[in-house]
Enzyme design. Structure first.
Site, PDB file in Angstrom:
ATOM      1  N   VAL A   1       9.943 163.823  11.291  1.00  0.00           N
ATOM      2  CA  VAL A   1      10.581 163.348  10.200  1.00  0.00           C
ATOM      3  C   VAL A   1       9.818 162.074   9.702  1.00  0.00           C
ATOM      4  O   VAL A   1       9.767 161.664   8.710  1.00  0.00           O
ATOM      5  CB  VAL A   1      11.951 162.825  10.617  1.00  0.00           C
ATOM      6  CG1 VAL A   1      13.023 163.964  10.735  1.00  0.00           C
ATOM      7  CG2 VAL A   1      11.989 161.702  11.675  1.00  0.00           C
TER       8      VAL A   1
ATOM      9  N   ASN B   1      19.708 162.477  11.366  1.00  0.00           N
ATOM     10  CA  ASN B   1      20.114 162.056  12.766  1.00  0.00           C
ATOM     11  C   ASN B   1      19.053 161.707  13.657  1.00  0.00           C
ATOM     12  O   ASN B   1      19.073 160.824  14.695  1.00  0.00           O
ATOM     13  CB  ASN B   1      21.067 162.974  13.486  1.00  0.00           C
ATOM     14  CG  ASN B   1      21.092 163.061  15.017  1.00  0.00           C
ATOM     15  OD1 ASN B   1      21.650 162.435  15.582  1.00  0.00           O
ATOM     16  ND2 ASN B   1      20.388 163.908  15.533  1.00  0.00           N
TER      17      ASN B   1
ATOM     18  N   SER C   1      23.396 152.867  14.848  1.00  0.00           N
ATOM     19  CA  SER C   1      23.948 152.798  16.568  1.00  0.00           C
ATOM     20  C   SER C   1      24.705 151.474  16.278  1.00  0.00           C
ATOM     21  O   SER C   1      24.551 150.518  15.502  1.00  0.00           O
ATOM     22  CB  SER C   1      22.493 152.579  17.033  1.00  0.00           C
ATOM     23  OG  SER C   1      22.912 151.912  18.495  1.00  0.00           O
TER      24      SER C   1
ATOM     25  N   TYR D   1      13.977 149.155  18.592  1.00  0.00           N
ATOM     26  CA  TYR D   1      15.214 149.863  18.456  1.00  0.00           C
ATOM     27  C   TYR D   1      16.383 149.373  17.538  1.00  0.00           C
ATOM     28  O   TYR D   1      16.917 149.933  16.740  1.00  0.00           O
ATOM     29  CB  TYR D   1      15.693 150.653  19.647  1.00  0.00           C
ATOM     30  CG  TYR D   1      16.921 151.621  19.473  1.00  0.00           C
ATOM     31  CD1 TYR D   1      16.563 152.767  19.302  1.00  0.00           C
ATOM     32  CD2 TYR D   1      18.207 151.288  19.938  1.00  0.00           C
ATOM     33  CE1 TYR D   1      17.651 154.002  19.250  1.00  0.00           C
ATOM     34  CE2 TYR D   1      19.319 152.150  19.767  1.00  0.00           C
ATOM     35  CZ  TYR D   1      18.813 153.363  19.298  1.00  0.00           C
ATOM     36  OH  TYR D   1      19.899 154.444  19.289  1.00  0.00           O
TER      37      TYR D   1
ATOM     38  N   SER E   1      15.274 148.746  14.153  1.00  0.00           N
ATOM     39  CA  SER E   1      15.199 149.821  13.471  1.00  0.00           C
ATOM     40  C   SER E   1      16.773 150.523  13.037  1.00  0.00           C
ATOM     41  O   SER E   1      16.812 150.993  11.704  1.00  0.00           O
ATOM     42  CB  SER E   1      14.586 151.077  14.281  1.00  0.00           C
ATOM     43  OG  SER E   1      15.527 151.630  15.099  1.00  0.00           O
ATOM     44  N   LYS E   2      17.527 150.345  13.902  1.00  0.00           N
ATOM     45  CA  LYS E   2      18.928 150.691  13.602  1.00  0.00           C
ATOM     46  C   LYS E   2      19.731 149.717  12.559  1.00  0.00           C
ATOM     47  O   LYS E   2      20.458 150.014  11.872  1.00  0.00           O
ATOM     48  CB  LYS E   2      19.916 150.849  14.862  1.00  0.00           C
ATOM     49  CG  LYS E   2      19.492 151.992  15.865  1.00  0.00           C
ATOM     50  CD  LYS E   2      19.471 153.392  15.015  1.00  0.00           C
ATOM     51  CE  LYS E   2      19.073 154.672  15.793  1.00  0.00           C
ATOM     52  NZ  LYS E   2      19.240 155.945  15.106  1.00  0.00           N
TER      53      LYS E   2
HETATM   54  P1  NAI Z   1      18.210 163.133  21.994  1.00  0.00           P
HETATM   55  O1  NAI Z   1      16.964 162.704  22.505  1.00  0.00           O
HETATM   56  O2  NAI Z   1      19.233 163.573  22.909  1.00  0.00           O
HETATM   57  O3  NAI Z   1      18.066 164.109  20.553  1.00  0.00           O
HETATM   58  C1  NAI Z   1      17.414 163.476  19.678  1.00  0.00           C
HETATM   59  C2  NAI Z   1      16.726 164.909  18.976  1.00  0.00           C
HETATM   60  O4  NAI Z   1      15.847 164.134  17.900  1.00  0.00           O
HETATM   61  C3  NAI Z   1      15.806 165.757  19.734  1.00  0.00           C
HETATM   62  O5  NAI Z   1      16.030 167.005  19.710  1.00  0.00           O
HETATM   63  C4  NAI Z   1      14.366 165.392  19.307  1.00  0.00           C
HETATM   64  O6  NAI Z   1      13.451 166.335  19.646  1.00  0.00           O
HETATM   65  C5  NAI Z   1      14.585 164.827  17.858  1.00  0.00           C
HETATM   66  N1  NAI Z   1      13.641 163.860  17.393  1.00  0.00           N
HETATM   67  C6  NAI Z   1      13.144 162.893  17.784  1.00  0.00           C
HETATM   68  N2  NAI Z   1      12.260 162.371  16.961  1.00  0.00           N
HETATM   69  C7  NAI Z   1      12.000 163.261  16.009  1.00  0.00           C
HETATM   70  C8  NAI Z   1      10.998 163.539  15.007  1.00  0.00           C
HETATM   71  N3  NAI Z   1      10.270 162.415  14.784  1.00  0.00           N
HETATM   72  N4  NAI Z   1      11.236 164.440  14.143  1.00  0.00           N
HETATM   73  C9  NAI Z   1      12.226 165.305  14.399  1.00  0.00           C
HETATM   74  N5  NAI Z   1      13.057 165.335  15.358  1.00  0.00           N
HETATM   75  C10 NAI Z   1      12.836 164.331  16.210  1.00  0.00           C
HETATM   76  O7  NAI Z   1      19.071 161.977  21.225  1.00  0.00           O
HETATM   77  P2  NAI Z   1      20.731 161.501  21.049  1.00  0.00           P
HETATM   78  O8  NAI Z   1      21.166 160.758  22.231  1.00  0.00           O
HETATM   79  O9  NAI Z   1      21.096 162.727  20.713  1.00  0.00           O
HETATM   80  O10 NAI Z   1      20.439 160.510  19.542  1.00  0.00           O
HETATM   81  C11 NAI Z   1      20.273 161.139  18.479  1.00  0.00           C
HETATM   82  C12 NAI Z   1      20.678 160.011  17.567  1.00  0.00           C
HETATM   83  O11 NAI Z   1      21.582 159.237  17.843  1.00  0.00           O
HETATM   84  C13 NAI Z   1      19.297 159.087  17.739  1.00  0.00           C
HETATM   85  O12 NAI Z   1      19.206 158.271  16.390  1.00  0.00           O
HETATM   86  C14 NAI Z   1      19.937 158.036  18.370  1.00  0.00           C
HETATM   87  O13 NAI Z   1      18.967 156.778  18.199  1.00  0.00           O
HETATM   88  C15 NAI Z   1      21.257 157.725  18.158  1.00  0.00           C
HETATM   89  N6  NAI Z   1      22.285 157.233  18.940  1.00  0.00           N
HETATM   90  C16 NAI Z   1      22.299 157.553  20.079  1.00  0.00           C
HETATM   91  C17 NAI Z   1      23.231 157.108  21.040  1.00  0.00           C
HETATM   92  C18 NAI Z   1      23.307 157.159  22.649  1.00  0.00           C
HETATM   93  O14 NAI Z   1      23.860 156.633  23.248  1.00  0.00           O
HETATM   94  N7  NAI Z   1      22.717 158.520  22.962  1.00  0.00           N
HETATM   95  C19 NAI Z   1      23.966 155.893  20.762  1.00  0.00           C
HETATM   96  C20 NAI Z   1      23.694 155.337  19.507  1.00  0.00           C
HETATM   97  C21 NAI Z   1      22.901 156.068  18.664  1.00  0.00           C
END
Ligand code: NAI
Length: 265
Positions: free
Chosen positions: A66, A91, A143, A156, A159-160
């Site tokens: 992305v 996301n 977030s 982080y 960014s959020k």
């Molecule tokens: P995760 O690491 O389990 O999944 C993230 C997905 O995004 C992965 O499949 C990864 O390959 C993909 N990704 C990452 N960078 C990318 C890029 N440059 N281009 C395309 N795909 C990319 O992470 P999770 O925990 O599911 O997080 C998802 C979103 O939720 C993120 O934006 C994170 O910041 C946000 N978030 C997560 C929290 C948590 O406690 N896990 C809390 C608050 C927000």
């Protein structure tokens, strides 16, 4: 038979190969959506595609980083050719911990490029098409850290916070084009990302200390908020931020002695 809630609607989801993004994709698939999923992990993207197709949905995977404007432009164009995109779930994101004084230029740029610039890049490419049709919905992943700071995460958190103001500005500028834009702010959610960052035992202590609901969030706690904000029921909601954090931001948790006294009477 009643139509499913998102039957035939085209939903583009970034970072859908695992974690919260995958659960959002799974819930849209169950509701009959046509899915375009973007991810930069090729193997996980292929696996997720197979699992989502098994639910009976049409799923189109795009190997896309992305933060790469060229890749995003090409993938969004390809998705639009299949069918106009009705809903964007922005996301994709990464996180890692670095003390403020130690953040390198590379680390700062890596987080900002993906979490904020990447989100802008996908949103602009998709909304340019939505604007011609005067119809669309965007839900951005922010977030709790975009509202209140967490120690060790200056890059982080920044960014959020940026995602939240990007969301509000998009909502203002796109409302007259019938495009709604909202953001979701999860608190601590158990996903592969949080498991990779936090050492064993961390979650238990963290939850006990900071989360009034006394548990970590699950992907199933977060995904339905995206479906709500994408659906007709939220048709008059735009520029808003919904926090799902088990009460973490409601106030300070009492000390253990006080908590014991209050809960036992
Ligand atoms: P995760 O690491 O389990 O999944 C993230 C997905 O995004 C992965 O499949 C990864 O390959 C993909 N990704 C990452 N960078 C990318 C890029 N440059 N281009 C395309 N795909 C990319 O992470 P999770 O925990 O599911 O997080 C998802 C979103 O939720 C993120 O934006 C994170 O910041 C946000 N978030 C997560 C929290 C948590 O406690 N896990 C809390 C608050 C927000």
């Amino acid at each position: 038979m009643l139509d499913k809630k998102f039957s035939g609607r085209h939903v583009l989801i970034t970072g859908a190969a695992r974690g919260i993004g995958f659960e959002i994709a799974r819930q849209f698939a169950r509701e009959g959506a046509v899915l375009s999923i973007f991810d930069f992990n090729r193997e996980m993207l292929a696996k997720a595609t197979g699992e989502l197709q098994a639910l009976g949905s049409a799923v189109y995977p795009y190997f896309t980083d992305v933060s790469d404007f060229g890749m995003v432009t090409d993938s969004v164009s390809a998705a639009e050719e299949i069918q106009p995109v009705d809903i964007l779930i922005n996301n994709a994101g990464i996180a890692f911990e670095t003390p403020f004084l130690n953040i390198s230029e590379k680390e700062w740029k890596q987080i900002l490029d993906i979490n904020l610039t990447g989100m802008f890049c996908v949103a602009q490419a998709v909304c340019r098409n939505m604007s011609k049709r005067k119809k669309g919905v965007v839900v951005n992943m922010a977030s709790k850290n975009g509202v209140t700071a967490e120690f060790g995460y200056a890059h982080y958190n920044a960014s959020k916070a940026g995602v939240i103001l990007l969301t509000k500005t998009m909502a203002l500028e796109l409302a007259h084009l019938n495009i709604r834009v909202n953001a979701v702010c999860p608190g601590y959610i158990s996903t592969p990302m949080s498991m990779e960052i936090d050492p064993p035992g961390f979650t238990e202590n963290f939850v006990k200390q900071f989360i009034p609901m006394n548990r970590a969030g699950r992907v199933e706690d977060v995904a339905p908020i995206f479906l709500f904000l994408a659906g007709e029921e939220s048709g008059f909601i735009t520029g808003q931020v919904i926090i799902a954090d088990g009460g973490q931001m409601a106030g300070q948790r009492p000390a253990d002695e006080l908590l014991a006294k209050l809960t036992t009477g």
